[in-house]
Design a protein around this motif. Sequence first.
Motif, PDB file in Angstrom:
ATOM      1  N   ALA A  61      -2.373   9.470   4.360  1.00  0.00           N
ATOM      2  CA  ALA A  61      -1.207  10.166   3.811  1.00  0.00           C
ATOM      3  C   ALA A  61      -1.595  11.543   3.296  1.00  0.00           C
ATOM      4  CB  ALA A  61      -0.579   9.337   2.691  1.00  0.00           C
ATOM      5  N   PHE A  62      -2.755  11.628   2.643  1.00  0.00           N
ATOM      6  CA  PHE A  62      -3.237  12.911   2.123  1.00  0.00           C
ATOM      7  C   PHE A  62      -3.407  13.907   3.262  1.00  0.00           C
ATOM      8  CE2 PHE A  62      -6.081  16.057   0.506  1.00  0.00           C
ATOM      9  CZ  PHE A  62      -5.952  16.066  -0.875  1.00  0.00           C
ATOM     10  N   MET A  63      -4.053  13.470   4.354  1.00  0.00           N
ATOM     11  CA  MET A  63      -4.334  14.368   5.471  1.00  0.00           C
ATOM     12  C   MET A  63      -3.060  14.777   6.209  1.00  0.00           C
ATOM     13  SD  MET A  63      -7.558  14.916   5.346  1.00  0.00           S
ATOM     14  CE  MET A  63      -7.851  15.655   6.948  1.00  0.00           C
ATOM     15  N   LEU A  98      -7.755   3.880   2.878  1.00  0.00           N
ATOM     16  CA  LEU A  98      -7.278   4.432   4.151  1.00  0.00           C
ATOM     17  C   LEU A  98      -5.844   4.931   4.037  1.00  0.00           C
ATOM     18  CD1 LEU A  98      -8.759   1.936   6.780  1.00  0.00           C
ATOM     19  CD2 LEU A  98      -9.354   4.354   6.465  1.00  0.00           C
ATOM     20  N   ALA A  99      -4.994   4.180   3.349  1.00  0.00           N
ATOM     21  CA  ALA A  99      -3.601   4.602   3.163  1.00  0.00           C
ATOM     22  C   ALA A  99      -3.543   5.924   2.409  1.00  0.00           C
ATOM     23  CB  ALA A  99      -2.815   3.524   2.410  1.00  0.00           C
ATOM     24  N   HIS A 142       0.810  -1.215   0.000  1.00  0.00           N
ATOM     25  CA  HIS A 142       0.000   0.000   0.000  1.00  0.00           C
ATOM     26  C   HIS A 142       0.848   1.273   0.000  1.00  0.00           C
ATOM     27  CE1 HIS A 142      -3.679  -2.277   0.450  1.00  0.00           C
ATOM     28  NE2 HIS A 142      -3.145  -2.929   1.460  1.00  0.00           N
ATOM     29  N   LEU A 143       2.169   1.112  -0.131  1.00  0.00           N
ATOM     30  CA  LEU A 143       3.029   2.294  -0.173  1.00  0.00           C
ATOM     31  C   LEU A 143       2.745   3.189  -1.382  1.00  0.00           C
ATOM     32  CD1 LEU A 143       5.246   3.841   1.237  1.00  0.00           C
ATOM     33  CD2 LEU A 143       6.935   2.438   0.040  1.00  0.00           C
ATOM     34  N   PRO A 144       2.493   2.627  -2.586  1.00  0.00           N
ATOM     35  CA  PRO A 144       2.143   3.513  -3.703  1.00  0.00           C
ATOM     36  C   PRO A 144       0.893   4.350  -3.431  1.00  0.00           C
ATOM     37  CG  PRO A 144       2.729   1.348  -4.523  1.00  0.00           C
ATOM     38  CD  PRO A 144       2.652   1.223  -3.027  1.00  0.00           C
ATOM     39  N   ASP A 145      -0.110   3.765  -2.735  1.00  0.00           N
ATOM     40  CA  ASP A 145      -1.306   4.533  -2.389  1.00  0.00           C
ATOM     41  C   ASP A 145      -0.951   5.688  -1.462  1.00  0.00           C
ATOM     42  OD1 ASP A 145      -3.224   2.808  -3.745  1.00  0.00           O
ATOM     43  OD2 ASP A 145      -2.818   1.359  -2.176  1.00  0.00           O
ATOM     44  N   ALA A 146      -0.086   5.420  -0.480  1.00  0.00           N
ATOM     45  CA  ALA A 146       0.317   6.461   0.457  1.00  0.00           C
ATOM     46  C   ALA A 146       1.126   7.554  -0.238  1.00  0.00           C
ATOM     47  CB  ALA A 146       1.121   5.846   1.600  1.00  0.00           C
TER      48      ALA A 146
END
Length: 252
Positions: A170-172, A165-166, A30-34
């Motif tokens: 990360a966005f927030m 969620l990731a 899920h690192l790419p999503d983050a």
Amino acid sequence: MNDRRRDALEHEHRPEVIERRLRAPSRLRHLPDAILGGIDGCVTTFAVVSGAFGAGFSSTVALVLGVANLLADGFSMAVSNYEAIQAQREHVAGVRRSEHHHIDVVPEGEREEIRQIFLRKGFTGETLERVVETICSDREVWVETMVAEEHGLQTVALSPLRSALATFIAFMVVGAMPLVPYAMPWLDPTRQFLTSLAVAGLMFFLIGMGKSLVYHQPLLTSGLRTLLIGGAAAGLAFLTGHLARALFGLGP
């Protein structure tokens, strides 16, 4: 290659270590999503801050606009990522059902597809026939091979909820960083903007370094590239705000 690196590499390629690594889920899944969420969050909020500063709005207005965009865009991006991954999972499931049906109706045709797939990989003669027989003897392996090789689809499913969620977290978190200086009323507007600029630049650089873990790029090169992309977005927002103020009389 020095001896220590060679020993570590040899250890990673022992049969039992390879088996354990292949069975375990990827920790970086899920690192790419983050990374995507972090970059977009920082670009979004700092673009708002830059546009507000360029238009001459007060720090309070910049902070309110930044927080509003942070919440709305973060939620929107997380939902979009969830829907995209869910749609991908449903597509893969549909392809699996289709392949199961094809095996039931035209098994020899599906067997020939396996044969030609591995023929193109360089297998021939008896070896090719043994490969075909081995794969086609297990229906699930047969279907998964067709999904991956014929359709080019990823067979390891991601969790839509975890990916969303990731992205959202990360966005927030990253997106809030350029807004922190605007919560410091003892700084004048120019210092708030310059501090926000420095924080955003640091965030872009660190995210770029994080990208190098996924895409195996040089740390410095990846960091600088992401910094330039984020800086270009911020510069465009600042210029837009400045032009809007000059052309339409926006601002205080």
